[in-house]
Design a protein around this motif. Structure first.
Motif, PDB file in Angstrom:
ATOM      1  N   ASP A  95       0.633  -1.225  -0.008  1.00 41.41           N
ATOM      2  CA  ASP A  95      -0.011  -0.054   0.264  1.00 41.41           C
ATOM      3  C   ASP A  95       0.897   1.234  -0.097  1.00 41.41           C
ATOM      4  O   ASP A  95       2.212   1.123  -0.431  1.00 41.41           O
ATOM      5  N   ALA A 122      -1.575   1.494   5.652  1.00 38.71           N
ATOM      6  CA  ALA A 122      -2.406   0.816   6.388  1.00 38.71           C
ATOM      7  C   ALA A 122      -1.834   0.006   7.427  1.00 38.71           C
ATOM      8  O   ALA A 122      -2.383  -0.168   8.440  1.00 38.71           O
ATOM      9  N   PRO A 141     -11.484  -9.316 -10.783  1.00 39.93           N
ATOM     10  CA  PRO A 141     -10.621 -10.208 -10.979  1.00 39.93           C
ATOM     11  C   PRO A 141     -10.944 -11.573 -11.455  1.00 39.93           C
ATOM     12  O   PRO A 141     -12.309 -11.959 -11.256  1.00 39.93           O
ATOM     13  N   LEU A 144     -19.224  -4.573   5.711  1.00 42.44           N
ATOM     14  CA  LEU A 144     -19.958  -3.496   5.517  1.00 42.44           C
ATOM     15  C   LEU A 144     -20.320  -2.700   7.040  1.00 42.44           C
ATOM     16  O   LEU A 144     -21.255  -1.751   6.839  1.00 42.44           O
ATOM     17  N   PRO A 199     -11.514 -12.072  -3.796  1.00 39.45           N
ATOM     18  CA  PRO A 199     -10.691 -11.058  -4.321  1.00 39.45           C
ATOM     19  C   PRO A 199     -11.389  -9.974  -4.935  1.00 39.45           C
ATOM     20  O   PRO A 199     -10.773  -9.067  -5.396  1.00 39.45           O
ATOM     21  N   HIS A 200     -12.908  -9.809  -4.817  1.00 33.82           N
ATOM     22  CA  HIS A 200     -13.651  -8.784  -5.403  1.00 33.82           C
ATOM     23  C   HIS A 200     -13.715  -7.451  -4.521  1.00 33.82           C
ATOM     24  O   HIS A 200     -14.170  -6.530  -5.095  1.00 33.82           O
ATOM     25  N   PHE A 201     -13.654  -7.381  -3.248  1.00 35.11           N
ATOM     26  CA  PHE A 201     -13.473  -6.310  -2.725  1.00 35.11           C
ATOM     27  C   PHE A 201     -11.962  -6.123  -1.873  1.00 35.11           C
ATOM     28  O   PHE A 201     -11.304  -7.206  -1.726  1.00 35.11           O
ATOM     29  N   GLU A 202     -11.717  -5.077  -1.477  1.00 33.33           N
ATOM     30  CA  GLU A 202     -10.363  -4.852  -0.554  1.00 33.33           C
ATOM     31  C   GLU A 202     -10.298  -5.240   0.731  1.00 33.33           C
ATOM     32  O   GLU A 202     -11.330  -4.615   1.762  1.00 33.33           O
ATOM     33  N   LEU A 240      -8.357  -4.893   3.001  1.00 28.03           N
ATOM     34  CA  LEU A 240      -7.873  -3.920   3.815  1.00 28.03           C
ATOM     35  C   LEU A 240      -8.683  -3.241   4.674  1.00 28.03           C
ATOM     36  O   LEU A 240      -8.490  -2.645   5.911  1.00 28.03           O
ATOM     37  N   VAL A 241      -9.955  -2.890   3.849  1.00 21.70           N
ATOM     38  CA  VAL A 241     -10.821  -1.983   4.546  1.00 21.70           C
ATOM     39  C   VAL A 241     -11.456  -2.553   6.110  1.00 21.70           C
ATOM     40  O   VAL A 241     -11.154  -2.109   6.944  1.00 21.70           O
ATOM     41  N   LEU A 267      -8.610  -2.902   8.518  1.00 21.78           N
ATOM     42  CA  LEU A 267      -8.295  -1.349   9.359  1.00 21.78           C
ATOM     43  C   LEU A 267      -9.410  -1.231  10.202  1.00 21.78           C
ATOM     44  O   LEU A 267      -9.162  -0.663  11.289  1.00 21.78           O
TER      45      LEU A 267
END
Lengths: 238, 258
Positions: free
Chosen positions: B5, B13, B39, B198, B224-227, B229-230, B233
């Motif tokens: 990152d 991050a 992806p 979410l 692998p369709h969403f990050e 990291l969110v 974190l």
């Protein structure tokens, strides 16, 4: 150094308590400065919310304000712009298209943005999907207007790329509660790096959402600095 | 090795995530969506994505099973057990097609016999609403077979077919806008859990832990369709206690799926 150009102050109607969230969440993510709009002004009563925010801003130095404009109440809007922009504590205008029932294509939104252009400050406008293209057209039609496409269209981020390519006074701000893989990287690769900003939608959304999405893009040090604060400082003159 | 990152920039991050590792991610997919960019979801690449985010195991279901052919897709998922990369592995999760509840029930039995502990439902992708009889049927059969159900869909509607039957469910799409609805049904249903993907408001995780307990929260990334990291974190920087963080980061998922 980070400047958050899309933040809020005040309560929300969802199951959440954000009374103390502004500075605490900013500290967590190294956000030095946030430009906030009053939730009351965005959701319900613009003059009342702007008034309350003006009182808050007098007492601290890490928040700057947006004057919230309801496009259906342009006389009130003009009055608030005259009252608050000269204080130096308000540096822009916030317009939410959904809460005011004023889509980007509506005549009242166009008139509201003409008022903003006259005031000489940038406007943060809520965009979703293809509406970011409509915002670019209004911007092109309104001399001197500078607009920030809030959420950069959310799932319509590819429209945001097209919008930014067509209007050099349109800036993109990325916040969204969803983080599809690669969204920020794709935008950063395609858009003039001087027109990318950082925003979180705090206190509605925790900054982790935008911060994590931007971090995942792996921006170069130079690009990251522009997104983090340099572009915002130039746009708002701060 | 972690994902690259903006390390050394304002968007570092990993400095905020610190030493947090996820022992089991409840929301991982292999395969691609034909109706969207993204992806390809090749298993080796998905596994490397997990490894780069210090996610040691991913509960993975097959989009082939969800969108085309249940049996061959689930066989693809079962074969994931053999894969390893950079210290990360898969925990296979089955899938059924809610558009065919008769075959879905048979597939649940096959999956349970193969040692699978969980089945994932794809109502939105399959155009199935919470009130359709097939959802109730699959919910009951899965519960009878002691399978944990991982389900997409709006929790405000998809809670209902699982209520009152002793179901063990993880709602994968709970948005913080709808947290209140999840909390009030979860208070009555000890088997109701939610992914954290979410729950991105400033106090959603903390509010959920206070109301129904952190044992109802499971880290889910939809890699692998969403990050990834969110949610990493959010979990690392929030107000949960260390034991609660560990539970959310895989302890709870291990209890439900391993």
């Amino acid at each position: 150094m980070i400047i958050d150009v899309h933040a809020h102050w005040g309560p929300w109607f969802f199951t959440m308590d954000v009374a103390e969230a502004n500075l605490a969440t900013m500290d967590r993510y190294g956000i030095d400065l946030a430009i906030v709009s009053a939730t009351e002004a965005v959701i319900y009563d613009a003059p009342a919310g702007n008034r309350a925010l003006a009182r808050l801003l007098e007492g601290q130095d890490r928040l700057l304000g947006y004057v919230t404009v309801n496009p259906r109440r342009l006389r009130e809007a003009a009055r608030d712009l005259d009252a608050y922009l000269p204080t130096g504590r308000f540096v822009g205008v916030k317009i939410h298209t959904d809460y005011t029932g004023s889509p980007v294509t509506s005549p009242q939104l166009r008139e509201a943005l003409a008022l903003v252009a006259e005031a000489g400050c940038p406007a943060l406008v809520h965009t979703w999907g293809a509406s970011v293209l409509d915002l670019a057209q209004v911007c092109l039609d309104t001399p001197g207007l500078r607009v920030i496409a809030g959420h950069m269209g959310a799932d319509g981020f590819r429209h945001a790329i097209e919008a930014a390519a067509g209007c050099d006074r349109l800036y993109l701000e990325p916040c969204w509660s969803h983080a599809p893989a690669g969204r920020i990287a794709e935008v950063a690769a395609a858009v003039d790096g001087h027109r990318l900003l950082f925003g979180t939608d705090a206190t509605l959304i925790d900054p982790s959402s935008a911060f994590g999405a931007v971090a995942a893009a792996g921006l170069s040090a130079e690009a990251a600095e522009r997104v983090a604060w340099r572009n915002a400082a130039g746009l708002f003159g701060i | 090795m972690t994902t690259k990152d903006g390390t050394g920039t304002a968007f570092d991050a990993w400095r905020l995530i610190g030493g947090l590792e996820v022992t089991l991610d409840v929301d991982v997919l292999v395969g691609a969506y034909p109706d969207r960019d993204g992806p390809p979801g090749l298993p080796d690449e998905v596994l490397r994505t997990l490894a780069r985010h210090r996610i040691r195991a991913g509960a993975a279901a097959s989009l082939r099973a969800a969108l085309f052919d249940v049996r061959s897709g689930n066989d693809e998922a079962l074969a994931l057990r053999a894969l390893r990369a950079e210290g990360s592995t898969f925990v296979p999760v089955g899938a059924v097609d809610l558009r065919d509840p008769i075959r879905a029930a048979r597939e649940l039995e096959r999956l349970a016999a193969a040692g699978v502990r969980a089945v994932r439902l794809f109502p939105e992708e399959q155009g199935v609403e919470a009130g359709f009889p097939s959802v109730r049927h699959v919910a009951r059969r899965a519960t009878d077979l002691d399978l944990t159900v991982l389900t997409g869909g709006d929790v405000r509607r998809f809670w209902r077919p699982f209520a009152g039957i002793g179901a063990r469910v993880v709602f994968l799409d709970t948005h913080f806008y709808h947290l209140g609805d999840f909390l009030v049904v979860a208070a009555d249903e000890p088997g109701f859990h939610t992914s954290t993907r979410l729950l991105n408001s400033p106090d959603a995780l903390e509010a959920a832990a206070a109301e129904v307990g952190a044992d109802r929260l499971l880290y889910g990334s939809r890699a692998p369709h969403f990050e990834p990291l969110v949610p990493l974190l959010r979990l690392a920087t929030g107000g949960l206690k260390p034991d609660e963080v560990a539970a959310v980061a895989g302890g709870n998922a291990g209890r439900l799926l391993s």
